[in-house]
Design an enzyme around this catalytic site. Structure first.
Site, PDB file in Angstrom:
ATOM      1  N   HIS A  24      41.550  47.453  42.671  1.00  0.00           N
ATOM      2  CA  HIS A  24      42.299  48.133  43.731  1.00  0.00           C
ATOM      3  C   HIS A  24      43.744  48.452  43.334  1.00  0.00           C
ATOM      4  CE1 HIS A  24      43.542  44.090  44.957  1.00  0.00           C
ATOM      5  NE2 HIS A  24      42.371  43.798  45.458  1.00  0.00           N
ATOM      6  N   HIS A  79      35.218  32.150  49.296  1.00  0.00           N
ATOM      7  CA  HIS A  79      36.086  33.297  49.638  1.00  0.00           C
ATOM      8  C   HIS A  79      35.185  34.493  49.920  1.00  0.00           C
ATOM      9  CE1 HIS A  79      39.387  36.045  49.650  1.00  0.00           C
ATOM     10  NE2 HIS A  79      39.493  36.274  48.360  1.00  0.00           N
ATOM     11  N   GLU A  81      36.085  37.780  49.995  1.00  0.00           N
ATOM     12  CA  GLU A  81      36.393  39.099  49.416  1.00  0.00           C
ATOM     13  C   GLU A  81      35.180  39.559  48.590  1.00  0.00           C
ATOM     14  OE1 GLU A  81      40.209  39.499  47.432  1.00  0.00           O
ATOM     15  OE2 GLU A  81      40.081  41.673  47.579  1.00  0.00           O
ATOM     16  N   ASP A  83      34.469  40.829  45.800  1.00  0.00           N
ATOM     17  CA  ASP A  83      34.229  40.523  44.382  1.00  0.00           C
ATOM     18  C   ASP A  83      33.470  39.202  44.217  1.00  0.00           C
ATOM     19  OD1 ASP A  83      36.642  39.497  45.400  1.00  0.00           O
ATOM     20  OD2 ASP A  83      37.583  39.343  43.429  1.00  0.00           O
ATOM     21  N   HIS A 144      43.349  33.314  48.566  1.00  0.00           N
ATOM     22  CA  HIS A 144      44.110  34.531  48.680  1.00  0.00           C
ATOM     23  C   HIS A 144      44.046  35.177  50.060  1.00  0.00           C
ATOM     24  CE1 HIS A 144      43.362  39.027  47.504  1.00  0.00           C
ATOM     25  NE2 HIS A 144      44.639  38.889  47.697  1.00  0.00           N
ATOM     26  N   ASP A 163      40.261  32.260  43.736  1.00  0.00           N
ATOM     27  CA  ASP A 163      41.270  33.163  43.148  1.00  0.00           C
ATOM     28  C   ASP A 163      42.455  32.413  42.518  1.00  0.00           C
ATOM     29  OD1 ASP A 163      40.051  35.599  43.651  1.00  0.00           O
ATOM     30  OD2 ASP A 163      40.982  35.850  45.612  1.00  0.00           O
ATOM     31  N   TYR A 191      48.086  38.312  36.876  1.00  0.00           N
ATOM     32  CA  TYR A 191      47.304  38.125  38.103  1.00  0.00           C
ATOM     33  C   TYR A 191      48.209  37.620  39.238  1.00  0.00           C
ATOM     34  CZ  TYR A 191      43.348  36.779  41.054  1.00  0.00           C
ATOM     35  OH  TYR A 191      42.455  36.686  42.096  1.00  0.00           O
ATOM     36  N   HIS A 224      37.934  33.773  38.462  1.00  0.00           N
ATOM     37  CA  HIS A 224      38.176  34.902  37.555  1.00  0.00           C
ATOM     38  C   HIS A 224      38.720  34.348  36.241  1.00  0.00           C
ATOM     39  CE1 HIS A 224      37.712  37.989  40.647  1.00  0.00           C
ATOM     40  NE2 HIS A 224      38.624  37.404  41.399  1.00  0.00           N
TER      41      HIS A 224
HETATM   42 FE1  FEO Z   1      40.555  37.582  46.739  1.00  0.00          FE
HETATM   43 FE2  FEO Z   1      38.853  37.526  43.671  1.00  0.00          FE
HETATM   44  O1  FEO Z   1      39.149  37.872  45.516  1.00  0.00           O
END
Ligand code: FEO
Length: 398
Positions: A24, A79, A81, A83, A144, A163, A191, A224
């Site tokens: 994004h 989480h 989100e 991803d 996050h 995250d 990041y 990640h």
């Molecule tokens: Fe807030 Fe990797 O998602």
């Protein structure tokens, strides 16, 4: 790439997104990973986190190296989100015997994202016993999103923190010490600057709770990038503390766009003057620079100068895009000002100053503007203008 053992009872089974180049708006030249972990006790197995939908087959294939996905008893959603969560329904279909748990806000998020899918809430008072191996939970609001949660396996001292401590880094290796501390810490910083910069206070609060709970976290396993273990864990924790502290220095980021070179000439003159005034300077032409990289430099810069010529009475679109991106990350405590050339009517610098003020940057002096190509006298004036800005930056840090 095979499933990778993280500790006695924890195995990495995530997916590697080698070709991710944009998250994004945050450019990710090194790709990313969506990490998921199996935690196995004597009686039960849990899957911590899932992955983005296109990567579900990769996740299931890696899980299958360890056990039949139908043998998974618990799925933890740290989480919501997409991803990490968009593939949840597909994973549930492959793991029909699993109960699914999330934080209280996560339960709502899963229902909202997955058309009413019902999962169970867990929190600090809950323990899931897998048979000699347990899972504990801690809400990590705004690290996050409001739903974010950490999951901890005390028997192995592994913190699965989604995250937090992540990096957008695809690699064949799974551990920070394998890719090298320098690379892992560099991507940790990119990041942090682009995802977590406005959330330093919340992160500090959650890390205090982690410490108070006695979660020593010999291994920090984000969702990640690479996993932190050994001595490098302390380095990653210290880096978060440093960035979260908001300590700034005598450094100015100059970001600008140019049409015919006049604003570029001003930018270079301004940068030279700042350097001569003792500032550390980073200069970026927005037409050829990564905004994600600029944000890394803003992390510890006390000054931000933004330049644009005037086009159609306003700033160039790249400058507007940069200000919008930076505004979302809300850098606090910065001083700013604007500069630029114009042909027959100005307007860009006023727009920039207004936007900087909206973002919370303290606009400490009037813009430097100049018509058509800068003359030698105008360049000298721009140089003086930049020296005055440097003096304000220095004074603010004294
Ligand atoms: Fe807030 Fe990797 O998602």
């Amino acid at each position: 790439m095979r499933a990778v053992i993280v500790s006695d009872h924890v195995t990495w089974v995530g997916a590697v997104d080698w070709n991710l180049r944009d998250f994004h708006g945050y450019d990710t030249p090194r790709g990313s990973t969506y990490n998921a972990y199996l935690v196995r006790g004597a009686d039960k197995t849990a899957l911590i986190d899932t992955v983005k939908t296109p990567f579900v087959p990769e996740l299931l294939s890696r899980i299958s190296e360890v056990l039949d996905p139908a043998g998974i008893d618990v799925i933890v959603v740290n989480h919501v989100e997409p991803d990490h969560n968009s593939g949840l329904r597909d994973v549930i279909a492959a793991c029909p015997n699993a109960r699914v748990v999330a934080s209280v806000p996560g339960v709502r998020g899963v229902a909202e994202y997955h058309d009413g899918l019902v999962v169970e809430p867990v929190g600090a008072d809950d323990v899931i016993d897998l048979g000699g191996v347990t899972l504990r939970f801690m809400g990590a609001p705004m690290v996050h999103w409001p739903d974010s949660m950490f999951t901890y396996c005390p028997e192995d001292d592994v913190l699965m923190c989604n995250d937090a401590f992540g990096q957008h880094l695809a690699s064949a290796e799974r551990f920070a010490d394998e890719v090298g501390a320098d690379l892992a810490l560099e991507e940790l910083k990119v990041y942090y600057a682009n995802i977590l910069m406005p959330l330093g206070a919340q992160i500090a609060k959650v890390m205090e709770k982690v410490s108070a709970a006695g979660w020593t976290s010999a291994t920090v396993a984000p969702s990640h990038g690479v996993i932190w273990r050994g001595d490098i864990v302390a380095e990653a924790l210290a880096a978060y503390e440093r960035w979260g502290s908001g300590v700034l220095r005598d450094k100015v980021v100059v970001a600008y766009s140019t049409m015919w070179g006049s604003t570029d000439e001003l930018a270079r003159t301004v940068a030279d003057s700042l350097i001569a005034s003792g500032m550390d300077v980073e200069l970026f032409d927005l037409a050829v620079s990564s905004i994600a990289h600029i944000m890394v430099e803003i992390l510890d810069a006390r000054g931000i100068l933004v330049g644009s010529p005037t086009l159609h009475h306003g700033m160039l679109f790249r400058v507007a895009g940069f200000l919008q991106y930076m505004g979302g990350l809300r850098p606090a405590g910065r001083l700013g000002a604007s500069f630029g050339s114009y042909g027959w009517s100005s307007g860009a610098t006023k727009q920039i100053d207004d936007r900087l003020a909206e973002i919370g940057v303290d606009v400490v002096q009037d813009p430097y503007t100049q018509k058509f190509r800068p003359t030698a006298a105008e360049l000298a004036a721009a140089s003086e203008w930049a020296a005055a800005f440097a003096a304000r930056v220095k004074a603010a840090g004294a």
